[in-house]
Design a protein around this motif. Structure first.
Motif, mmCIF file in Angstrom:
data_model
loop_
_atom_site.group_PDB
_atom_site.id
_atom_site.type_symbol
_atom_site.label_atom_id
_atom_site.label_comp_id
_atom_site.label_asym_id
_atom_site.label_seq_id
_atom_site.Cartn_x
_atom_site.Cartn_y
_atom_site.Cartn_z
ATOM 1 N N ASP A 15 43.300 50.175 39.050
ATOM 2 C CA ASP A 15 44.509 50.015 39.637
ATOM 3 C C ASP A 15 44.563 48.781 40.572
ATOM 4 N N GLU A 59 52.239 54.628 35.850
ATOM 5 C CA GLU A 59 51.404 53.996 36.732
ATOM 6 C C GLU A 59 51.729 52.552 36.986
ATOM 7 N N THR A 60 52.037 51.794 36.233
ATOM 8 C CA THR A 60 52.488 50.435 36.331
ATOM 9 C C THR A 60 53.497 50.332 37.364
ATOM 10 N N HIS A 62 54.001 52.559 39.819
ATOM 11 C CA HIS A 62 53.431 53.033 40.955
ATOM 12 C C HIS A 62 52.678 51.675 41.546
ATOM 13 N N GLN A 63 51.782 50.836 40.915
ATOM 14 C CA GLN A 63 51.369 49.762 41.256
ATOM 15 C C GLN A 63 52.332 48.601 41.550
#
Ligand SMILES: *Cc1c(COP(=O)(O)O)cnc(C)c1O
Length: 263
Positions: A15, A59-60, A62-63
């Motif tokens: 992450d 997730e991307t 979020h990053q």
């Protein structure tokens, strides 16, 4: 700074790597926008960078948020809503903090969802869709900012008002003036996609054409706001900025290749 986390959990390390990569790419694109703007005598502060998250997992996104990105673009309503809901459930990007723009072709039956969940629509391309959006926006007690999508190349695969022949521009004034009368839409300008090239330079004439169409509308419908030009993607945003873009929509150059679906 991430010392303890790096050692405890490989997932967390992945992450952190993702965040650093995205942050680096984001800053590089901002720098390229900055120098493109200056090279054309423009103030870089007049250009906003929209990060296109379509085709990337939540997730991307979020990053990307962790990397400091707040202005996000999506092409598909359902895909976007799923991500918005997941992020909200994780309390990421509190309401009002993230700004989501809908940039893909919109089917009428999804008009209500766009009014409910997006800050701006870049792809308005018919009076019928405009009327539906206006009705839902009225129900929700809001005004929806919109851009009119224009096909400046004549490519069959592109959506948008067919404005590639400049001698036909007067034909659009009637429909646009009706669209401008809709009280719950706020027309802010134009959006386009240039044809795909493997170099930025060949895209320039298409951006210039959108800019001339904007100038034509400023003259023909002078009481309206035509200030925004949404143009430029990973392969061509530098020339789009030189030609007057106020919003560039960049995905791959910041987030890498898309893996969820191909567009
Ligand atoms: C996918 C997409 C983008 C971003 O494209 P990249 O080449 O990944 O930067 C921009 N605008 C629209 C309308 C898109 O569909």
């Amino acid at each position: 700074m991430y010392g303890s986390l790096w050692s405890v959990d490989r997932l967390v390390k992945r992450d952190m790597d993702g965040i650093e990569d995205i942050r680096g790419n984001y800053l590089r694109v901002l720098e390229q926008i900055d120098s493109a703007a200056r090279s054309a005598g423009r103030n870089p502060a007049t250009v906003r960078l929209l990060v296109v998250t379509k085709g990337h997992p939540v997730e991307t996104v979020h990053q990307a948020v962790a990397a400091g990105i707040r202005l996000l673009g999506e092409n598909y309503v359902e895909e976007a809503l799923e991500k918005m809901q997941t992020l909200a459930s994780q309390a990421i990007g509190s309401p009002g903090e993230l700004e989501w723009h809908m940039i893909g072709h919109l089917q009428s039956r999804k008009a209500r969802l766009v009014c409910q969940h997006f800050a701006c629509l870049h792809s308005l391309d018919s009076l019928k869709l405009a009327e539906r959006l206006d009705r839902f926006a009225a129900e929700l007690g809001r005004k929806l900012p919109v851009l009119l999508e224009c096909n400046v190349s004549g490519e069959q695969t592109k959506f948008g008002y067919p404005v590639w022949r400049e001698d036909t521009w007067h034909e659009f004034v009637g429909e646009f003036s009706r669209l401008l009368e809709l009280p719950h839409l706020q027309v802010r300008g134009l959006m386009t996609m240039a044809p795909f090239f493997d170099q930025p330079e060949p895209a320039r004439p298409y951006f210039q054409r959108l800019r001339r169409f904007q100038a034509f509308l400023v003259k023909s419908l002078p009481l309206s706001d035509w200030a925004e030009l949404s143009m430029g993607m990973s392969g061509d945003f530098t020339v789009a900025v030189q030609e007057g873009a106020t919003l560039v929509r960049v995905g791959t150059a910041i987030l890498g290749a898309r893996d969820l679906r191909i567009d």
